[in-house]
Each structure stands twice: as structure tokens, then as C-alpha cells.
Design an enzyme around this catalytic site. Structure first.
Site, PDB file in Angstrom:
ATOM      1  N   ASP A 107       0.831  -1.211   0.000  1.00  0.00           N
ATOM      2  CA  ASP A 107       0.000   0.000   0.000  1.00  0.00           C
ATOM      3  C   ASP A 107       0.864   1.259   0.000  1.00  0.00           C
ATOM      4  O   ASP A 107       2.057   1.211   0.311  1.00  0.00           O
ATOM      5  CB  ASP A 107      -0.901  -0.037   1.244  1.00  0.00           C
TER       6      ASP A 107
ATOM      7  N   ASP B 106     -10.881   1.665  -3.392  1.00  0.00           N
ATOM      8  CA  ASP B 106     -11.432   1.432  -2.050  1.00  0.00           C
ATOM      9  C   ASP B 106     -12.954   1.447  -2.079  1.00  0.00           C
ATOM     10  O   ASP B 106     -13.594   1.095  -1.092  1.00  0.00           O
ATOM     11  CB  ASP B 106     -10.937   2.504  -1.068  1.00  0.00           C
TER      12      ASP B 106
HETATM   13  C1  GLA Z   1      -5.864   1.786   2.028  1.00  0.00           C
HETATM   14  C2  GLA Z   1      -6.260   0.584   1.193  1.00  0.00           C
HETATM   15  C3  GLA Z   1      -7.322  -0.198   1.913  1.00  0.00           C
HETATM   16  C4  GLA Z   1      -6.799  -0.639   3.250  1.00  0.00           C
HETATM   17  C5  GLA Z   1      -6.357   0.570   4.043  1.00  0.00           C
HETATM   18  C6  GLA Z   1      -5.659   0.160   5.319  1.00  0.00           C
HETATM   19  O1  GLA Z   1      -6.857   2.721   2.078  1.00  0.00           O
HETATM   20  O2  GLA Z   1      -6.703   0.994  -0.055  1.00  0.00           O
HETATM   21  O3  GLA Z   1      -7.712  -1.307   1.142  1.00  0.00           O
HETATM   22  O4  GLA Z   1      -5.729  -1.523   3.053  1.00  0.00           O
HETATM   23  O5  GLA Z   1      -5.450   1.378   3.315  1.00  0.00           O
HETATM   24  O6  GLA Z   1      -5.255   1.238   6.069  1.00  0.00           O
END
Ligand code: GLA
Length: 707
Positions: free
Chosen positions: A446, A511
Site C-alpha cells: 500500500d 477502495d
Molecule cells: C488503504 C487501502 C485499503 C486498506 C487501508 C488500510 O486505504 O486501499 O484497502 O488496506 O489502506 O489502512
């Protein structure tokens, strides 16, 4: 005068070189016949004369510079303190190799060397270009701009399809008409929710299945800039490359700047044809799977929306158990597992398990999960650090910033200066130790903030060097752990490009897990990237991002066409829901080889109904998603299925566990049982009447050729 050409399966790039000058792009489009006698003299008269200039000059060269007399945006801008600013490459040789042209160019006046490499595989149609600029002088060269790719589009390319968006709404498509002048897209935040590094241009009115369209994409996860600029004769140059901060690239004598790779394809059969060419080129030329071949993509349970930062061993094991029961194959432990990670304020940088949540480390959970027959995956955000972390407390100088200016946190985090080898080594060592300690087959990588004032220890902008160090870290981990698969994520789909996809295997597309939103997001994603890379999860209803309620069937049908996963706590599902979900997962497993290795096929939206799917290369199988995205003043017309062989007879079915809550005719009922037997010609040309569908419902159709 000489010519140089590259031929793909259905496309040709033709260059014309006058003397020893930089080649001009004469044609990029449909394949030209082999052995074509080129009348070079006739091709020559393409130069224009600008008012006031006594000589002709060529606008569509591979690298337009001020020295070539261009009055358009130069593709290369560099100087030595304001001197040597008019690059003009007059000493150019072009060498042909299998599927490639190497253009080696020198400017003896400004003391610059340029190498451009173009590739086009003979069995594909994804054209690539990249360039390297070398400072051949004896004083430092400040580079402001160096295009990775310059592509020529014919006159008539009047409409652009551009990709805007924001967090939770990546790949938002918008049509822009290109009159005279320039369309530009610049991204300076180091990730691209709002500016995917790609553009499509074509004749006005192009659609899924019609029109001449050209697509250009920059394989780069950092700042970027793409221009579409109309030339004096109506043709269009699309120029793409990195966007550089002042002082970001200063080449010492003898040093070189290498651009990322720019990718481009042209299709005479609309957007679907363009997707097919991109998908094929990405599969064969970009992705690197462990052991050289993609294995069936495991159905995933990702723990984020089902748990957020609350990690309890028993609850997670119960979720993994329920996941295994519905057929899930991989369990990915998302954010929240690291030391001190109660929320987003702490823990980044300390890649060891939280002693309160995991008193005996990750071992017991990994054992429980793998004991259920599931693979174990882990979320990490290696480039980042929270000020509230042991790493930061020990090395407060380890972050990108500008000395004397305030530290700019975002989501309570700062960016590690990975350009410093000792910092990159420290992160590598932590991740490597985790991967050695546990059978972790997958990392969700990430990156959750924009890059702002990202300076290194010397106060220089470090954006691109950080990204290159990040790519190197990914490559190093993969070399040390060859079976490891990695997902690229940046608050969803902020890093979905072919630069990072040379090092990773999947994109967390967005997301936003709302199935209706996902239809639009996934449509944009599919323009350039194949479905096996598209993380698509069945999430809870009401949806956590939008509050919309959708049936499990709609959510699952939309997720089915990507790399399918689940993003909810499966223990909260009723028995009935679990068995329906298990049915969808079984369907995905049965279809995934088809879904993930076939050719993209789609139709324009009609009466609020969209149609996208895949057809096997031999046309014997197909699968389509029919989605009623909204209502319309008209009823949906008979459905035409694209891409089928008109000579074949197919069995068309809506495989279980589907049903539609609407009235069905007798033949429509057959769709859900033994299926309808119909000719490919009828399905492709006259179409069939589907049941009326309510908004925000979908139907999966499967086709098999008989005999
Ligand atoms: C980001 C990712 C999510 C999740 C969060 C965790 O927003 O896109 O899928 O992993 O971080 O903090």
C-alpha cells in the site's frame, strides 16, 4: 532519405529520415503491406513552413525540440544554466533489431546524446517507446522535461477519452473534444486517482465497437504529464513523460536520464479492440508471474472492511474458517497487525506484530489459516512511517522533507527516504524477515498519501528517485522470494500503471466496493489493463463507502469478472447467504481460466444496460456481464453479443446460483436451466430478448460452442 518500419500483427509504425536528422513519424496505424515500395520523395512533402521562417520543418518528429524549429510544446527541455537550450539532433543513426528500432542521436552543438528505443512485437500490437538522454558536455545539464513517448495520430482524432476521478472513484471517464491547441494532464501528487496516466483519442463518436482509436499510457507511478497537441495540418501528437520538479534531474557530465516506458496501441474497431491489444501486450510483455506463468488467481478474503484496525485472533480464525467453507483460497491480513497500530496514527515503519493483538507473533494466526488450506497474505506499507513509531523515534531524519520547513503529514504519516540505501535496506530486512519466518505468499503493498515537498537530505526533490528505489525494493524482494505475489495498492487504485506492474501482480482497483460504482470504475480500468489484475471484491450491504444496498447476486456478478475476492466478515452472513456466495465463488473458479486469458468484448450502453465480457481466442467459449446500471426512457433492445463466431452454434446459459426477481417467459426460464441453443450469427446480429431487469441488478451469461 531513408525509411524505417516496425510491423506488429495489425499495425505499422513508419518513420522517414531526412539525411541524418531525427526521424519523422509518417504513419502509425493499420498494418502496411510487406515489401511496400515507398515513394520517399512523395512522403517528403510533409514539412510545414511557419510564417516568417524561410525553411520548411517537420513537426511530427520522434522528439520535437526547440532546435528543430518546432513552435509546439517541446518534448525535451534542458539547458546548462540557460545555455545549450536548443537541442537539435543532427547526427542520427537508426538500427533495426527484431521487433525494435534503436535511434541513436547526437547534438554536437549542445553536447547531448539521445537514444530512443521503439518496440512492436510481430505477434502483437502494443508499441513501446522510451528514451535516454546523456549529458555529453562538460558542465551539469538541468533537465526540465524528456518525453518517454511521442505518438502521431491522424487528422480527425477530435475526441479524447480522459480518466479523471478521486479516491474511491478512480478511472472516471470523461469525453473532451480536442479543437486546435493543446489538451494537457499533469499529475504532481505521486499517485494518480485523479489522473490515470493514459488517454484515448479517436474520431468523434467512437465507442466500444466502432471508430479509429489510439490509446497511450505511461508506465510510471510517479508524477507525469501527457499532452495531445494539434499540429498545423490537423494531425495530433500525443506526448507523454514524467513531470519533473525544478532541479529534480541535473545530469553531471557523462550521466544519463532514462525515461519510463510509454505504451500505445491503435484500433480500428473501437474501444474494445483497443483493450484487446493492450491486454494482450500487457500479458505477453509486461507482467512477470512467479515461475513464468500465471496460475489460477486464488479467490481472496481481504480483512479490511470486515475488521478495520480491530484484530482479534479468534474472530480472524472464525472468518478464515467461514472463508474456507465458501471456497475462498487466500486470506489477506490487512492493516492493523503491526506494533502500536490501534488506528492510522501509529505503527507504520515497525513491521513486527503488535504484542497486544498478537502476543505470540503472527505464527498462530498463519498456522490456523494455512491449516485450513488457505494461503496467507499480509498488508504492508513499506514506504511510510508514522512519527509515532520506533523507526521514526530512532531516525527522525529518515523522511523526505525540506529542511527548515514544517513536516507535512498526511494520514498521520511521512514518506521514508528510500533513496538512502541504509533506509531501504532496513525496510528490506524487516520484510524479508517476515517472509522468511512465515509462509506468506502474497503482500498487499500500500501507499496511502500524496507526495508533498518530498526533498532528500541535500534538499533536492526526490520524487522520481524515491519511486525508482521503491521499484528496486520490490524487485529485490521478489528476487529473494521468487514465489511471492504482490498487489499494488494506493488508497485503492492510486498506483495502477504498467511501471509498478512490472513488479507486481494485481491492483487493488478502488477502495470503493459498491458494485454500481465498480461497474464504472472497472470499465475505465479495463481500457488498458486485463481483468486478472483487477482486484474485485464482494463487500457488505449496505456498502461502507456509499451506503447503497445491493443484492448478493449483483455484488458477486460484478466481482466475478475481475480477480474475485470478498471484503466482509463472512461470519456475519446467514446460512443462505453463505451458500449463495459459495455458489458464486464456485462459478468464478469454473470460469476463471476463461475470464483471465481471453479477449475483451463489450457493447455500448443501451437503455441503461451495459454489456462486457470475454470471448476465448478460439471463439468456442464466452462469458458476459449484463448490468442494468439505471433505468431509461426505453426498454432495453434485444441483446447482441459481440465477438462470437457467426458460423458456430452456442449454448447460452445464465449459470447458477443466479435468478432474477422478474417475470420470465418459457424460453427465458430455459436460460436458467438447460440453456438456449442459438447460432452465433443470430446472437451477434439479431440478438435475443432478455428478461426485463430492475436497476442495479446484473446477469451473467455463459456461452459454449456445441460440437
Ligand atoms: C488503504 C487501502 C485499503 C486498506 C487501508 C488500510 O486505504 O486501499 O484497502 O488496506 O489502506 O489502512
Amino acid at each position: 532519405m531513408s525509411s524505417h518500419r516496425l510491423d506488429g500483427r495489425g499495425s505499422t509504425l513508419l518513420l522517414l529520415q531526412r539525411g541524418t536528422g531525427l526521424p519523422e513519424i509518417v504513419h502509425w496505424g493499420a498494418r502496411l503491406p510487406d515489401g511496400l515500395e515507398l515513394d520517399l520523395a512523395a512522403l517528403r512533402d510533409r514539412a510545414v513552413r511557419h510564417n516568417g521562417l524561410d525553411e520548411d520543418h517537420v513537426e511530427a518528429v520522434l522528439m520535437p525540440t526547440l532546435g528543430t524549429g518546432t513552435l509546439r510544446t517541446p518534448a525535451l527541455v534542458a539547458s546548462r544554466g540557460g545555455i545549450d537550450w536548443t537541442a537539435d539532433f543532427t547526427d542520427v543513426t537508426v538500427r533495426a533489431a527484431a521487433g525494435a528500432l534503436h535511434v541513436i542521436a547526437h547534438d554536437p552543438v549542445a553536447a547531448l546524446s539521445l537514444e530512443i528505443v521503439l518496440t512492436l512485437p510481430e505477434d502483437g500490437d502494443l508499441l513501446t517507446m522510451r528514451s535516454t538522454l546523456r549529458n555529453a558536455g562538460d558542465a551539469p545539464l538541468q533537465v526540465e522535461r524528456l518525453a518517454a513517448g511521442v505518438f502521431l495520430l491522424p487528422a480527425g482524432a477530435d475526441e479524447l477519452l480522459v480518466f479523471d476521478g478521486r479516491w474511491g472513484r478512480e478511472f472516471t471517464e470523461r469525453r473532451v473534444s480536442l479543437a486546435s491547441g493543446t489538451w494537457a494532464s499533469e499529475n504532481r501528487r505521486g499517485r494518480s486517482h485523479d489522473r490515470f496516466p493514459g488517454v484515448i483519442a479517436g474520431n468523434a463518436g467512437f465507442d466500444e465497437d466502432r471508430g479509429l482509436v489510439h490509446g497511450v499510457h505511461l508506465g510510471w507511478s510517479g508524477n507525469h504529464r501527457t499532452l495531445a497537441e494539434r499540429l498545423e495540418d490537423g494531425r495530433v501528437l500525443v506526448v507523454t513523460g514524467e513531470w519533473l520538479h525544478p532541479g529534480e534531474v541535473v545530469l553531471a557530465p557523462g550521466e544519463s536520464l532514462h525515461t519510463p516506458v510509454a505504451y500505445a496501441a491503435v484500433s480500428a474497431d473501437g474501444l474494445s479492440g483497443l483493450s484487446r491489444r493492450f491486454h494482450d501486450g500487457v500479458r505477453s510483455g509486461v507482467l512477470r508471474w512467479p515461475d513464468g506463468a500465471m496460475r489460477p488467481r486464488p479467490v481472496t478474503l481481504n480483512t479490511w472492511e470486515g475488521n478495520y484496525f480491530t484484530h482479534e485472533h479468534d474472530r480472524l480464525v472464525a472468518q478464515a474458517t467461514a472463508a474456507a467453507q465458501v471456497g475462498i483460497e487466500r486470506f489477506v491480513l490487512d492493516d492493523g497487525w503491526m506494533a502500536g497500530r490501534r488506528d492510522a496514527r501509529a505503527g507504520l515503519g515497525d513491521w513486527r506484530p503488535d504484542p497486544l493483538k498478537y502476543p505470540d507473533g503472527l505464527g498462530p494466526l498463519v498456522d490456523a489459516v494455512t491449516g485450513l488450506g488457505l494461503e496467507f497474505g499480509l498488508w504492508v506499507e513499506p514506504e511510510m512511517v508514522n512519527p509515532d513509531s520506533d523507526l521514526y523515534r530512532a531516525h527522525p531524519d529518515a523522511v523526505l522533507h525540506v529542511a527548515g520547513r514544517p513536516l507535512r503529514t498526511s494520514r498521520h504519516q511521512l514518506i521514508l527516504d528510500l533513496t538512502r540505501p541504509e533506509i531501504a535496506d532496513g525496510i528490506f530486512d524487516q520484510l524479508d524477515a517476515l517472509l522468511r519466518a512465515h509462509p506468506i505468499t502474497y503482500l498487499k503493498w500500500d501507499m496511502n498519501r500524496d507526495f508533498v515537498a518530498a526533498g532528500d537530505q541535500d534538499g533536492r526533490p526526490a520524487y522520481r528517485r524515491h519511486l525508482l528505489a521503491d521499484y528496486a525494493l520490490l524487485a529485490r524482494l521478489r528476487a529473494a522470494h521468487p514465489a511471492l505475489e504482490i498487489e499494488t495498492c494506493s488508497s485503492g487504485g492510486g498506483r495502477p500503471d504498467l511501471g509498478i506492474l512490472r513488479h507486481t501482480h494485481r491492483v487493488w482497483t478502488s477502495d470503493c466496493t459498491d458494485a454500481l460504482e465498480r461497474l464504472a470504475i472497472q470499465r475505465g480500468f479495463s481500457r488498458f489493463l486485463p481483468p486478472e489484475l483487477m482486484g474485485a471484491h464482494v463487500a457488505a450491504s449496505p456498502n461502507h463507502q456509499t451506503g447503497r444496498r445491493h443484492t448478493l447476486g449483483f455484488r458477486a456478478a460484478v466481482a466475478l469478472f475481475g480477480h474475485m475476492g470478498v471484503e466482509l466478515d463472512p461470519t456475519t452472513l446467514s446460512d443462505d447467504e453463505r451458500s449463495v456466495l459459495a455458489g458464486w465463488i464456485a462459478l468464478h473458479k469454473r470460469l476463471r481460466r476463461l475470464l483471465h486469458a481471453s479477449e475483451h468484448a463489450a457493447s455500448p450502453m443501451q437503455a441503461g444496460r451495459s454489456l462486457r465480457g470475454v470471448v476465448a481466442p478460439d471463439r468456442r467459449q464466452g462469458a458476459f456481464l449484463v448490468a442494468q446500471e439505471r433505468t431509461d426512457a426505453h426498454r432495453a433492445p434485444p441483446l447482441l453479443l459481440p465477438g462470437l463466431d457467426p458460423a458456430f452454434t452456442y449454448r447460452l446459459r445464465a449459470p447458477s446460483p443466479q435468478h432474477l426477481d422478474v417475470k420470465l417467459s418459457a424460453s427465458q426460464r430455459l436460460l436458467f436451466t438447460e440453456g438456449l441453443v442459438l447460432s452465433g450469427a443470430l446472437l451477434g446480429r439479431a440478438g435475443i430478448a432478455l428478461p426485463e431487469m430492475q436497476p442495479e441488478t446484473a446477469l451473467v451469461l455463459e456461452l459454449d460452442a456445441l460440437d
